[in-house]
Design an enzyme around this catalytic site. Structure first.
Site, PDB file in Angstrom:
ATOM      1  N   LEU A   1       0.864  -1.167   0.000  1.00 37.83           N
ATOM      2  CA  LEU A   1       0.000   0.000   0.000  1.00 37.83           C
ATOM      3  C   LEU A   1       0.907   1.226   0.000  1.00 37.83           C
ATOM      4  CD1 LEU A   1      -2.854   1.185   0.139  1.00 37.83           C
ATOM      5  CD2 LEU A   1      -2.667   1.157   2.633  1.00 37.83           C
TER       6      LEU A   1
ATOM      7  N   ASN B   1      17.232  -1.690 -14.406  1.00 40.85           N
ATOM      8  CA  ASN B   1      17.508  -0.331 -14.856  1.00 40.85           C
ATOM      9  C   ASN B   1      19.015  -0.093 -14.745  1.00 40.85           C
ATOM     10  OD1 ASN B   1      18.097   0.299 -12.147  1.00 40.85           O
ATOM     11  ND2 ASN B   1      16.148   1.324 -11.795  1.00 40.85           N
TER      12      ASN B   1
ATOM     13  N   GLY C   1      15.649   5.158 -18.475  1.00 41.12           N
ATOM     14  CA  GLY C   1      14.895   6.374 -18.177  1.00 41.12           C
ATOM     15  C   GLY C   1      14.568   7.147 -19.443  1.00 41.12           C
TER      16      GLY C   1
ATOM     17  N   LYS D   1      16.399   8.103 -21.679  1.00 45.05           N
ATOM     18  CA  LYS D   1      17.229   7.730 -22.840  1.00 45.05           C
ATOM     19  C   LYS D   1      16.705   6.492 -23.565  1.00 45.05           C
ATOM     20  CE  LYS D   1      21.048   7.665 -20.381  1.00 45.05           C
ATOM     21  NZ  LYS D   1      20.627   8.287 -19.102  1.00 45.05           N
TER      22      LYS D   1
ATOM     23  N   THR E   1       6.744   7.094 -10.412  1.00 49.53           N
ATOM     24  CA  THR E   1       6.537   5.891  -9.607  1.00 49.53           C
ATOM     25  C   THR E   1       5.823   4.819 -10.430  1.00 49.53           C
ATOM     26  OG1 THR E   1       6.263   7.295  -7.658  1.00 49.53           O
ATOM     27  CG2 THR E   1       5.613   4.995  -7.444  1.00 49.53           C
TER      28      THR E   1
ATOM     29  N   ASP F   1       7.596  -0.725 -13.762  1.00 50.95           N
ATOM     30  CA  ASP F   1       6.658  -1.837 -13.607  1.00 50.95           C
ATOM     31  C   ASP F   1       5.632  -1.853 -14.735  1.00 50.95           C
ATOM     32  OD1 ASP F   1       7.954  -2.356 -11.189  1.00 50.95           O
ATOM     33  OD2 ASP F   1       6.549  -1.121 -10.048  1.00 50.95           O
TER      34      ASP F   1
ATOM     35  N   GLY G   1       0.494  10.564 -15.042  1.00 49.77           N
ATOM     36  CA  GLY G   1      -0.544  10.526 -14.022  1.00 49.77           C
ATOM     37  C   GLY G   1       0.057  10.287 -12.656  1.00 49.77           C
TER      38      GLY G   1
END
Length: 315
Positions: free
Chosen positions: A13, A187, A225, A227, A251, A255, A289
């Protein structure tokens, strides 16, 4: 044909604190807002896969608390099969505290809670084995114990199920687990933690790809990211550029990429580049978002963006 995806992973959460800038060590600053949403790397990836049309099942654990019930409901409402989401009554549900600045960058603190209670015994239950066996892909991350992931990957390999490992957050990974990994998706930071090679240019990317190939990883995606994504296979190495958008909250972007990409991927990885481009479209929408899970786009939203000829320069 609809992909069948099982995700073994974390359920958290998320509570996000919105700030103008990141605090300095020892500094107290005011948050302009606080929001809560369903999250966890595993849960985010499962919802991303489901929203892109995959038949998605989850293997995980929550606590016997309100947060656990909230997360089970959130997954079920997103068409994720929660038959193998177990309840550990004496442990709290995983949670994350996120500090988000006005530029969309974040810092995250994670409490593992029930996520850390998943063991090889959890995986070796008949119902869990059946779920893995009946999948095309099995995805895992590092917010749950590696021993459980290895047990699951061994079952997947035995039944011809392709395995995807997202080694996040960054930590050491056993050579045995890598040997059972069909596609590795770190990453830049996670890649450096595994190889010791800092990615700065094309040469260091090539060195990184060769290093992973030496370790037995022959299908590699490194998310870079803004790039883009570095794709490395035995006969192909290229950087697929990112889409330039105004990020509000990053965030869960990685994923979203992994779950959405896997929903489109063929088990023989023949269309890996096409699937990566789809995943990048999804993550470019997600960062516009707020919140990890709430911002994950649907297949219809991704199709609209692709129809508009979303490119790395005009998005």
């Amino acid at each position: 044909m609809t992909n069948r995806i099982t995700v073994l992973g974390s359920i958290n959460l998320d509570t996000t604190y919105h700030v103008n800038r990141m605090p300095q060590p020892g500094e107290t600053i005011a948050a302009s807002n606080k929001t809560s949403a369903a999250g966890g790397k595993g849960a985010n990836q499962a919802v991303a896969a489901a929203r892109s049309g995959a038949s998605t099942a989850f293997i995980g654990m929550v606590g016997g608390d309100d947060a656990g019930q909230f997360m089970r409901t959130a997954l079920a409402e997103n068409n994720v099969d929660i038959s193998n989401v177990f309840i550990q009554k004496d442990i709290g549900t995983g949670s994350a505290a996120i500090i988000l600045n006005q530029q969309g960058q974040n810092s995250i603190m994670v409490y593992g809670g029930a996520n850390h209670e998943i063991t090889p015994a959890t995986i070796n239950q008949p119902a869990v084995i059946d779920t893995i066996r009946n999948s095309d892909f099995l995805i895992a991350q590092f917010e749950t114990p590696q021993a459980a992931t290895l047990a699951a990957f061994k079952i997947a390999r035995e039944h011809g199920v392709k395995t995807i490992l997202n080694p996040a957050p960054a930590k050491e990974v056993s050579a045995e687990l890598l040997a059972y990994t069909d596609l590795l998706v770190p990453n830049e930071t996670e890649s450096e933690a595994l190889t010791g090679i800092t990615i700065t240019d094309a040469k260091s990317l090539a060195q990184t790809g060769a290093h992973f190939a030496h370790l037995g990883v022959h299908n590699l995606l490194i998310t870079l990211g803004s790039k883009g994504v570095y794709l490395y296979q035995e006969k192909q190495a290229t950087v697929l550029p990112a889409y330039k958008v105004q990020a509000i909250d990053t965030t869960g972007a990685g994923d979203t990429f992994i779950g959405s990409m896997t929903a489109q991927l063929k088990p023989d990885f023949f269309n890996l580049e096409e699937a990566v481009n789809y995943g990048q479209t999804a993550s470019s929408l997600a960062v516009q978002g707020l919140g990890a899970m709430p911002s994950i786009p649907t297949a219809a939203q991704i199709a609209v963006a692709q129809a508009k000829n979303l490119t790395s320069t005009d998005a």
